[in-house]
Design a protein around this motif. Structure first.
Motif, mmCIF file in Angstrom:
data_model
loop_
_atom_site.group_PDB
_atom_site.id
_atom_site.type_symbol
_atom_site.label_atom_id
_atom_site.label_comp_id
_atom_site.label_asym_id
_atom_site.label_seq_id
_atom_site.Cartn_x
_atom_site.Cartn_y
_atom_site.Cartn_z
ATOM 1 N N SER A 67 0.829 -1.200 0.000
ATOM 2 C CA SER A 67 0.000 0.000 0.000
ATOM 3 C C SER A 67 0.866 1.253 0.000
ATOM 4 C CB SER A 67 -0.925 -0.009 1.222
ATOM 5 O OG SER A 67 -1.665 1.184 1.281
ATOM 6 N N HIS A 68 1.937 1.235 0.816
ATOM 7 C CA HIS A 68 2.839 2.395 0.857
ATOM 8 C C HIS A 68 3.557 2.577 -0.486
ATOM 9 C CE1 HIS A 68 2.194 3.389 5.001
ATOM 10 N NE2 HIS A 68 2.532 2.177 5.408
ATOM 11 N N VAL A 69 3.976 1.481 -1.100
ATOM 12 C CA VAL A 69 4.649 1.556 -2.391
ATOM 13 C C VAL A 69 3.698 2.115 -3.444
ATOM 14 C CG1 VAL A 69 5.637 0.155 -4.265
ATOM 15 C CG2 VAL A 69 6.331 -0.252 -1.911
ATOM 16 N N LEU A 70 2.472 1.601 -3.468
ATOM 17 C CA LEU A 70 1.497 2.096 -4.440
ATOM 18 C C LEU A 70 1.177 3.567 -4.207
ATOM 19 C CD1 LEU A 70 -0.937 -0.942 -4.710
ATOM 20 C CD2 LEU A 70 0.726 -0.154 -6.392
ATOM 21 N N ARG A 71 1.073 3.992 -2.942
ATOM 22 C CA ARG A 71 0.803 5.393 -2.633
ATOM 23 C C ARG A 71 1.954 6.271 -3.113
ATOM 24 N NH1 ARG A 71 -3.156 8.945 -2.337
ATOM 25 N NH2 ARG A 71 -2.246 10.824 -1.482
ATOM 26 N N SER A 72 3.186 5.803 -2.924
ATOM 27 C CA SER A 72 4.354 6.554 -3.384
ATOM 28 C C SER A 72 4.346 6.674 -4.903
ATOM 29 C CB SER A 72 5.632 5.861 -2.919
ATOM 30 O OG SER A 72 6.757 6.499 -3.449
ATOM 31 N N GLN A 73 4.030 5.584 -5.593
ATOM 32 C CA GLN A 73 3.953 5.618 -7.055
ATOM 33 C C GLN A 73 2.841 6.545 -7.521
ATOM 34 O OE1 GLN A 73 3.515 1.477 -8.019
ATOM 35 N NE2 GLN A 73 5.727 1.089 -7.994
ATOM 36 N N LEU A 74 1.713 6.525 -6.819
ATOM 37 C CA LEU A 74 0.601 7.409 -7.162
ATOM 38 C C LEU A 74 0.992 8.869 -6.974
ATOM 39 C CD1 LEU A 74 -2.376 7.800 -7.951
ATOM 40 C CD2 LEU A 74 -2.944 7.587 -5.530
ATOM 41 N N ASP A 75 1.679 9.177 -5.871
ATOM 42 C CA ASP A 75 2.131 10.548 -5.637
ATOM 43 C C ASP A 75 3.085 11.012 -6.733
ATOM 44 O OD1 ASP A 75 0.596 10.739 -3.343
ATOM 45 O OD2 ASP A 75 2.262 10.278 -1.975
ATOM 46 N N ALA A 76 3.995 10.132 -7.153
ATOM 47 C CA ALA A 76 4.929 10.480 -8.233
ATOM 48 C C ALA A 76 4.179 10.713 -9.541
ATOM 49 C CB ALA A 76 5.969 9.379 -8.397
ATOM 50 N N ALA A 77 3.190 9.882 -9.830
ATOM 51 C CA ALA A 77 2.406 10.048 -11.063
ATOM 52 C C ALA A 77 1.608 11.349 -11.030
ATOM 53 C CB ALA A 77 1.473 8.851 -11.264
ATOM 54 N N ILE A 78 1.056 11.693 -9.872
ATOM 55 C CA ILE A 78 0.299 12.941 -9.740
ATOM 56 C C ILE A 78 1.222 14.138 -9.944
ATOM 57 C CG2 ILE A 78 -0.913 14.406 -8.066
ATOM 58 C CD1 ILE A 78 -2.194 11.834 -6.974
ATOM 59 N N ALA A 79 2.409 14.095 -9.336
ATOM 60 C CA ALA A 79 3.364 15.200 -9.497
ATOM 61 C C ALA A 79 3.783 15.348 -10.959
ATOM 62 C CB ALA A 79 4.590 14.961 -8.614
ATOM 63 N N THR A 83 3.083 18.522 -13.521
ATOM 64 C CA THR A 83 4.144 19.165 -14.304
ATOM 65 C C THR A 83 3.752 19.243 -15.773
ATOM 66 O OG1 THR A 83 5.800 18.319 -12.768
ATOM 67 C CG2 THR A 83 6.584 19.027 -14.919
ATOM 68 N N LEU A 84 3.212 18.136 -16.298
ATOM 69 C CA LEU A 84 2.772 18.127 -17.700
ATOM 70 C C LEU A 84 1.622 19.100 -17.927
ATOM 71 C CD1 LEU A 84 2.958 14.345 -18.659
ATOM 72 C CD2 LEU A 84 4.542 16.178 -19.256
ATOM 73 N N MET A 85 0.722 19.221 -16.949
ATOM 74 C CA MET A 85 -0.398 20.152 -17.073
ATOM 75 C C MET A 85 0.112 21.591 -17.129
ATOM 76 S SD MET A 85 -3.657 20.738 -14.551
ATOM 77 C CE MET A 85 -2.624 21.487 -13.302
ATOM 78 N N GLN A 86 1.081 21.932 -16.274
ATOM 79 C CA GLN A 86 1.649 23.282 -16.302
ATOM 80 C C GLN A 86 2.349 23.555 -17.626
ATOM 81 O OE1 GLN A 86 4.168 23.402 -12.865
ATOM 82 N NE2 GLN A 86 2.463 23.789 -11.446
ATOM 83 N N LEU A 87 3.070 22.569 -18.134
ATOM 84 C CA LEU A 87 3.730 22.710 -19.430
ATOM 85 C C LEU A 87 2.697 22.928 -20.538
ATOM 86 C CD1 LEU A 87 6.350 22.559 -21.101
ATOM 87 C CD2 LEU A 87 5.969 20.104 -21.279
ATOM 88 N N ALA A 88 1.615 22.174 -20.519
ATOM 89 C CA ALA A 88 0.564 22.320 -21.526
ATOM 90 C C ALA A 88 -0.093 23.692 -21.435
ATOM 91 C CB ALA A 88 -0.474 21.217 -21.358
ATOM 92 N N GLU A 89 -0.330 24.177 -20.213
ATOM 93 C CA GLU A 89 -0.915 25.513 -20.057
ATOM 94 C C GLU A 89 0.022 26.580 -20.609
ATOM 95 O OE1 GLU A 89 -1.649 25.739 -15.868
ATOM 96 O OE2 GLU A 89 -3.611 24.763 -16.022
ATOM 97 N N ASN A 90 1.323 26.447 -20.300
ATOM 98 C CA ASN A 90 2.301 27.417 -20.822
ATOM 99 C C ASN A 90 2.370 27.380 -22.346
ATOM 100 O OD1 ASN A 90 2.900 28.177 -18.213
ATOM 101 N ND2 ASN A 90 4.727 26.885 -18.058
ATOM 102 N N GLN A 91 2.315 26.188 -22.919
ATOM 103 C CA GLN A 91 2.358 26.064 -24.378
ATOM 104 C C GLN A 91 1.087 26.613 -25.013
ATOM 105 O OE1 GLN A 91 3.328 21.947 -25.083
ATOM 106 N NE2 GLN A 91 5.530 22.338 -24.934
#
Length: 125
Positions: A67-79, A83-91
């Motif tokens: 559960s902790h590993v999956l939560r860590s992976q989920l947090d990394a995917a969200i981050a 980042t991709l959303m901010q890049l898309a907004e800037n573009q």
């Protein structure tokens, strides 16, 4: 008193089992075997129970770790998605700015072209 199945003596009047004692039993060897067997049965049941509890605790620990590993992976995917959303907004903002610049340059080019045609028409006339 009489014996049922050769192990526990039973009173003839109320049919309740009586705990046999090696000192009062007609067959002390059978009483020892029965009492020792009962003790080892309880010890074995306790050992099995402890083993099963240990296995359950191990499974819970493994699930908690997963559960902790999956939560860590989920947090990394969200981050990463943020980042991709901010890049898309800037573009997208850059595209809007470039479209406006393109329109301004079209107007400027059209104005220069018309000025050049008028100047060429004056020179030719």
């Amino acid at each position: 008193m009489f014996f049922t199945a050769g192990i526990h003596p039973v009173r003839a009047n109320d049919q309740e089992p009586v705990m046999s004692n090696i000192f009062t039993s007609r067959d002390p060897a059978t009483a020892v075997v029965a009492q020792t067997g009962a003790m080892f049965t309880m010890l074995a049941a306790g050992a099995v129970n402890a083993h099963m509890s240990g296995i359950q605790a191990m499974r819970q620990a493994r699930e908690s770790n997963n559960s902790h590993v999956l939560r860590s992976q989920l947090d990394a995917a969200i981050a990463y998605s943020e980042t991709l959303m901010q890049l898309a907004e800037n573009q997208a903002a850059e595209i809007v700015r470039l479209k406006a610049e393109n329109e301004r340059l079209k107007v400027t080019a059209r104005t220069h072209y018309e000025s050049a045609r008028r100047l060429a028409a004056k020179v030719a006339a």
